[in-house]
Design an enzyme around this catalytic site. Sequence first.
Site, PDB file in Angstrom:
ATOM      1  N   ASP A 106     -60.021 -51.565 -25.311  1.00 25.61           N
ATOM      2  CA  ASP A 106     -58.864 -53.130 -24.651  1.00 25.61           C
ATOM      3  C   ASP A 106     -59.477 -53.454 -23.572  1.00 25.61           C
ATOM      4  O   ASP A 106     -59.065 -53.177 -22.323  1.00 25.61           O
ATOM      5  CB  ASP A 106     -57.288 -52.407 -24.635  1.00 25.61           C
ATOM      6  N   ASP A 140     -69.506 -40.680 -19.748  1.00 26.66           N
ATOM      7  CA  ASP A 140     -70.002 -39.991 -20.452  1.00 26.66           C
ATOM      8  C   ASP A 140     -68.956 -40.256 -22.240  1.00 26.66           C
ATOM      9  O   ASP A 140     -68.565 -39.458 -22.049  1.00 26.66           O
ATOM     10  CB  ASP A 140     -69.199 -37.851 -19.802  1.00 26.66           C
ATOM     11  N   LYS A 157     -74.322 -41.711 -21.938  1.00 20.29           N
ATOM     12  CA  LYS A 157     -74.095 -40.660 -23.263  1.00 20.29           C
ATOM     13  C   LYS A 157     -74.503 -42.391 -24.161  1.00 20.29           C
ATOM     14  O   LYS A 157     -73.966 -42.668 -24.900  1.00 20.29           O
ATOM     15  CB  LYS A 157     -73.131 -39.684 -23.123  1.00 20.29           C
TER      16      LYS A 157
HETATM   17  C1  SAM Z   1     -66.655 -35.972 -22.971  1.00 20.81           C
HETATM   18  S1  SAM Z   1     -65.668 -36.497 -22.538  1.00 20.81           S
HETATM   19  C2  SAM Z   1     -65.973 -37.034 -20.949  1.00 20.81           C
HETATM   20  C3  SAM Z   1     -66.285 -35.727 -20.235  1.00 20.81           C
HETATM   21  C4  SAM Z   1     -66.100 -35.780 -18.612  1.00 20.81           C
HETATM   22  N1  SAM Z   1     -67.162 -36.644 -17.805  1.00 20.81           N
HETATM   23  C5  SAM Z   1     -66.028 -34.845 -17.342  1.00 20.81           C
HETATM   24  O1  SAM Z   1     -66.453 -34.872 -16.732  1.00 20.81           O
HETATM   25  O2  SAM Z   1     -65.111 -34.090 -17.499  1.00 20.81           O
HETATM   26  C6  SAM Z   1     -65.476 -37.572 -23.590  1.00 20.81           C
HETATM   27  C7  SAM Z   1     -63.952 -38.044 -22.755  1.00 20.81           C
HETATM   28  O3  SAM Z   1     -64.452 -39.791 -23.745  1.00 20.81           O
HETATM   29  C8  SAM Z   1     -63.233 -40.547 -24.165  1.00 20.81           C
HETATM   30  N2  SAM Z   1     -63.091 -41.227 -24.827  1.00 20.81           N
HETATM   31  C9  SAM Z   1     -63.249 -41.418 -26.242  1.00 20.81           C
HETATM   32  N3  SAM Z   1     -62.986 -42.535 -26.933  1.00 20.81           N
HETATM   33  C10 SAM Z   1     -62.451 -43.720 -25.551  1.00 20.81           C
HETATM   34  C11 SAM Z   1     -62.301 -44.766 -25.528  1.00 20.81           C
HETATM   35  N4  SAM Z   1     -62.247 -45.799 -26.768  1.00 20.81           N
HETATM   36  N5  SAM Z   1     -61.344 -45.368 -24.098  1.00 20.81           N
HETATM   37  C12 SAM Z   1     -61.467 -44.301 -23.424  1.00 20.81           C
HETATM   38  N6  SAM Z   1     -61.734 -43.005 -23.070  1.00 20.81           N
HETATM   39  C13 SAM Z   1     -62.551 -42.424 -24.619  1.00 20.81           C
HETATM   40  C14 SAM Z   1     -62.500 -39.219 -24.285  1.00 20.81           C
HETATM   41  O4  SAM Z   1     -60.473 -39.042 -24.543  1.00 20.81           O
HETATM   42  C15 SAM Z   1     -63.209 -37.788 -23.497  1.00 20.81           C
HETATM   43  O5  SAM Z   1     -62.440 -37.852 -22.726  1.00 20.81           O
END
Ligand code: SAM
Length: 205
Positions: free
Chosen positions: A96, A118, A158
């Site tokens: 969005d 990430d 990533k």
């Molecule tokens: C591996 S985790 C991140 C961990 C974070 N870097 C930390 O150090 O705590 C990946 C994140 O991407 C988010 N994510 C996935 N799809 C998303 C989207 N469409 N928009 C925003 N965040 C998203 C997930 O909710 C998740 O929390």
Amino acid sequence: MSCMSRHYETQDYYFELAKQKGFNARSVFKLQEIQEKYRIIKKNHHVLDVGCFPGSFLQILSTWVGKDGQVIGFDIKKTKDLGLDNVKTFVADVNDAEEVQKQIKGLTSKNFNIIISDIAPNTTGTADYDQYQSILLNEKVLKLAQSNLCLGGDMILKIFQGSDFNEFLAKLKKSFKKIKIFKPKASRARSSEIYLLCYNFKRKP
Ligand SMILES: C[S@@+](CC[C@H](N)C(=O)[O-])C[C@H]1O[C@@H](n2cnc3c(N)ncnc32)[C@H](O)[C@@H]1O
């Protein structure tokens, strides 16, 4: 010791280390390895953290940028208040773009020195599908960078490496002067995830 048990020991090691050190996730050690090797994040930097929940990157970025720097993070999941003066978060879906842009502009008028993502899709176990979803999310992050990154700024992404990877890399090369590929030790060996270090943002493609 079998490979399998060694693998699980490594995972437990980073999980336990994160707990001991008070970090919200083990992912922090991947960013730490990148920083130790490449020193991308500097004092006073203004950083955007995409997909920031549960906040381990935010925790360590806060110390690296210092009190005169700022870190803004967002995720579809709400990140608990970390009690850090130089960190702000909001909830949004990277798909969005209008909402993300509105929230960023509500928090800062400056472009970012660094954008870190990430972000990861919910994995299904079907490698090709998961890798494609990862590329789609990263395409959105690249768009975000094109409107919010300083000229000369850097980006860390990533990505799950798969058949669409080279095409995406070619797109990145149009916007950044140099790209390096990095696989941290803290990353699961069997995972296709890698980090792309994109240096010196030059222009919109
Ligand atoms: C591996 S985790 C991140 C961990 C974070 N870097 C930390 O150090 O705590 C990946 C994140 O991407 C988010 N994510 C996935 N799809 C998303 C989207 N469409 N928009 C925003 N965040 C998203 C997930 O909710 C998740 O929390």
